[in-house]
Design an enzyme around this catalytic site. Structure first.
Site, PDB file in Angstrom:
ATOM      1  N   SER A 139      60.688 102.741 -24.513  1.00  0.00           N
ATOM      2  CA  SER A 139      59.272 102.722 -24.894  1.00  0.00           C
ATOM      3  C   SER A 139      59.126 101.877 -26.160  1.00  0.00           C
ATOM      4  O   SER A 139      60.126 101.610 -26.847  1.00  0.00           O
ATOM      5  CB  SER A 139      58.840 104.170 -25.209  1.00  0.00           C
ATOM      6  OG  SER A 139      57.596 104.208 -25.850  1.00  0.00           O
ATOM      7  N   TYR A 152      59.193 112.623 -29.392  1.00  0.00           N
ATOM      8  CA  TYR A 152      59.191 111.613 -28.323  1.00  0.00           C
ATOM      9  C   TYR A 152      59.876 110.329 -28.799  1.00  0.00           C
ATOM     10  O   TYR A 152      60.732 109.775 -28.106  1.00  0.00           O
ATOM     11  CB  TYR A 152      57.743 111.330 -27.903  1.00  0.00           C
ATOM     12  CG  TYR A 152      57.613 110.314 -26.796  1.00  0.00           C
ATOM     13  CD1 TYR A 152      57.911 110.646 -25.482  1.00  0.00           C
ATOM     14  CD2 TYR A 152      57.204 109.000 -27.066  1.00  0.00           C
ATOM     15  CE1 TYR A 152      57.795 109.712 -24.463  1.00  0.00           C
ATOM     16  CE2 TYR A 152      57.083 108.064 -26.058  1.00  0.00           C
ATOM     17  CZ  TYR A 152      57.383 108.422 -24.749  1.00  0.00           C
ATOM     18  OH  TYR A 152      57.273 107.494 -23.747  1.00  0.00           O
ATOM     19  N   LYS A 156      63.350 108.411 -27.394  1.00  0.00           N
ATOM     20  CA  LYS A 156      63.386 107.039 -26.879  1.00  0.00           C
ATOM     21  C   LYS A 156      64.357 106.169 -27.685  1.00  0.00           C
ATOM     22  O   LYS A 156      64.967 105.252 -27.141  1.00  0.00           O
ATOM     23  CB  LYS A 156      61.977 106.444 -26.835  1.00  0.00           C
ATOM     24  CG  LYS A 156      61.075 107.140 -25.811  1.00  0.00           C
ATOM     25  CD  LYS A 156      61.625 107.045 -24.373  1.00  0.00           C
ATOM     26  CE  LYS A 156      60.771 107.734 -23.349  1.00  0.00           C
ATOM     27  NZ  LYS A 156      61.278 107.601 -21.969  1.00  0.00           N
TER      28      LYS A 156
HETATM   29  P1  NAD Z   1      53.865 110.445 -16.085  1.00  0.00           P
HETATM   30  O1  NAD Z   1      53.776 111.734 -16.830  1.00  0.00           O
HETATM   31  O2  NAD Z   1      52.625 109.849 -15.524  1.00  0.00           O
HETATM   32  O3  NAD Z   1      54.947 110.558 -14.915  1.00  0.00           O
HETATM   33  C1  NAD Z   1      56.231 111.089 -15.168  1.00  0.00           C
HETATM   34  C2  NAD Z   1      56.791 111.685 -13.894  1.00  0.00           C
HETATM   35  O4  NAD Z   1      58.048 112.307 -14.230  1.00  0.00           O
HETATM   36  C3  NAD Z   1      55.896 112.791 -13.301  1.00  0.00           C
HETATM   37  O5  NAD Z   1      55.697 112.561 -11.921  1.00  0.00           O
HETATM   38  C4  NAD Z   1      56.672 114.073 -13.561  1.00  0.00           C
HETATM   39  O6  NAD Z   1      56.486 115.067 -12.576  1.00  0.00           O
HETATM   40  C5  NAD Z   1      58.116 113.563 -13.579  1.00  0.00           C
HETATM   41  N1  NAD Z   1      59.028 114.472 -14.293  1.00  0.00           N
HETATM   42  C6  NAD Z   1      58.805 115.158 -15.440  1.00  0.00           C
HETATM   43  N2  NAD Z   1      59.871 115.915 -15.739  1.00  0.00           N
HETATM   44  C7  NAD Z   1      60.800 115.714 -14.775  1.00  0.00           C
HETATM   45  C8  NAD Z   1      62.099 116.215 -14.534  1.00  0.00           C
HETATM   46  N3  NAD Z   1      62.661 117.110 -15.358  1.00  0.00           N
HETATM   47  N4  NAD Z   1      62.771 115.772 -13.451  1.00  0.00           N
HETATM   48  C9  NAD Z   1      62.192 114.891 -12.603  1.00  0.00           C
HETATM   49  N5  NAD Z   1      60.966 114.383 -12.773  1.00  0.00           N
HETATM   50  C10 NAD Z   1      60.263 114.785 -13.851  1.00  0.00           C
HETATM   51  O7  NAD Z   1      54.551 109.410 -17.109  1.00  0.00           O
HETATM   52  P2  NAD Z   1      54.551 107.805 -17.071  1.00  0.00           P
HETATM   53  O8  NAD Z   1      53.525 107.329 -18.008  1.00  0.00           O
HETATM   54  O9  NAD Z   1      54.579 107.327 -15.680  1.00  0.00           O
HETATM   55  O10 NAD Z   1      55.970 107.519 -17.772  1.00  0.00           O
HETATM   56  C11 NAD Z   1      57.147 107.144 -17.071  1.00  0.00           C
HETATM   57  C12 NAD Z   1      58.220 106.767 -18.082  1.00  0.00           C
HETATM   58  O11 NAD Z   1      57.759 105.669 -18.883  1.00  0.00           O
HETATM   59  C13 NAD Z   1      58.562 107.886 -19.064  1.00  0.00           C
HETATM   60  O12 NAD Z   1      59.935 107.892 -19.353  1.00  0.00           O
HETATM   61  C14 NAD Z   1      57.754 107.520 -20.296  1.00  0.00           C
HETATM   62  O13 NAD Z   1      58.308 108.064 -21.464  1.00  0.00           O
HETATM   63  C15 NAD Z   1      57.825 106.013 -20.261  1.00  0.00           C
HETATM   64  N6  NAD Z   1      56.743 105.371 -20.983  1.00  0.00           N
HETATM   65  C16 NAD Z   1      55.431 105.523 -20.624  1.00  0.00           C
HETATM   66  C17 NAD Z   1      54.442 104.883 -21.358  1.00  0.00           C
HETATM   67  C18 NAD Z   1      52.977 104.988 -21.013  1.00  0.00           C
HETATM   68  O14 NAD Z   1      52.158 104.369 -21.700  1.00  0.00           O
HETATM   69  N7  NAD Z   1      52.564 105.713 -20.003  1.00  0.00           N
HETATM   70  C19 NAD Z   1      54.780 104.099 -22.460  1.00  0.00           C
HETATM   71  C20 NAD Z   1      56.120 103.966 -22.794  1.00  0.00           C
HETATM   72  C21 NAD Z   1      57.096 104.596 -22.050  1.00  0.00           C
END
Ligand code: NAD
Length: 257
Positions: A139, A152, A156
């Site tokens: 991230s 968080y 990361k």
């Molecule tokens: P989201 O919350 O929309 O989706 C995450 C998914 O992970 C969900 O479907 C959830 O059910 C699943 N999940 C949660 N705990 C779990 C577990 N223990 N085992 C299996 N699955 C599990 O999040 P997102 O925005 O799609 O983020 C995806 C990745 O990208 C994450 O690692 C997040 O930290 C990273 N990220 C997201 C953003 C953003 O702006 N959305 C920015 C930087 C990094």
């Protein structure tokens, strides 16, 4: 023979976008999530689009379940080529209030989950004697730590650290390990972060925190799952064969490294 990719946390959000792109790139895809209902919906949608996709419900924070996930992929499709450790969770808490439960939860999923995914995939690649690719979700918060996102951000930074160590240790086996670092994407994760930030600041209304973070993006718009999927597609392809140990930002111009 088609290559096979696992994408964890792919029932929705960025993981789903990544899985769809890899399926369009010709991969067999193993969808994985802890949310069974959404996972089965996504599997149905993917099959309806003609993708070779199967779903596996498990919890990435459990080492044994990560091993079972990799075994499932091999049983279904013969071998594993790409492991995307995407699943992750958030928390919004001021530094003085962070407690044990939050630390345990976020480190279990974001850090333990990623490490167990790296281990299970790497062992399978070595067994197959193949050059696999491991791709982790980092991230912007893995490059710069943010206010009220302390836990968080720490998880990361850990993902970036394990990405480097794994890349160094696994390079002589032909395994590459990289990470993608998204910025501000409007998924359920950001809906939750926005809601929690509003709770911590009386002057904010729903949507304000997201709008404030997004307004700093130089390219002038928030991130779509396809923006992240473009980078992951590259990292999963042979065009990235000479890259390892990197945590690459895809944020529209927000954090500069
Ligand atoms: P989201 O919350 O929309 O989706 C995450 C998914 O992970 C969900 O479907 C959830 O059910 C699943 N999940 C949660 N705990 C779990 C577990 N223990 N085992 C299996 N699955 C599990 O999040 P997102 O925005 O799609 O983020 C995806 C990745 O990208 C994450 O690692 C997040 O930290 C990273 N990220 C997201 C953003 C953003 O702006 N959305 C920015 C930087 C990094």
């Amino acid at each position: 023979m088609s290559k096979t990719a696992i994408v964890t946390g792919s029932a929705g959000g960025l993981g789903k976008g990544i899985a769809e792109r890899l399926a369009n790139d010709g991969f067999n895809v193993v969808l994985q999530d802890i949310n069974e209902e959404l996972l089965l919906e996504t599997e149905k949608e993917f099959k309806g689009k003609g993708f070779n996709a199967v779903a596996f419900r498990s919890d990435v924070s459990k080492k044994k379940e990560q091993e079972e996930l990799v075994q499932f992929a091999v049983t279904e499709f013969g071998q594993l080529d790409v492991m995307v450790n995407n699943a992750g969770v958030d928390a919004v808490t001021s530094i003085l209030e962070i407690g044990e439960d939050e630390l345990k939860k976020l480190f279990s999923i974001n850090v333990f989950g990623t490490l167990f995914g790296i281990q299970a995939a790497a062992k399978q690649f070595m067994k197959q004697n193949s050059k696999g690719k491991i791709i982790n979700a980092c991230s912007i918060a893995g490059h710069e730590s943010y206010e009220v996102l302390g836990t968080y951000s720490a998880t990361k930074h850990s993902v970036r650290s394990f990405t480097q160590t794994a890349a160094k240790e696994l390079a002589d086996k032909g395994i590459t390990v990289n990470a993608y670092c998204p910025g501000i994407a409007k998924t359920k994760m950001w809906d939750r972060i926005d809601e929690e930030m509003v709770k911590l600041n009386d002057s904010l209304e729903i949507g304000d925190a997201f709008a404030e973070f997004s307004s700093a993006i130089k390219l002038g718009r928030y991130q779509e799952p396809t923006d992240v999927a473009n980078l992951v597609s590259f990292l999963a392809s042979k065009d990235s064969n000479y890259i390892t140990g990197q945590s690459i930002l895809t944020d529209g111009g927000l954090v500069y490294r």
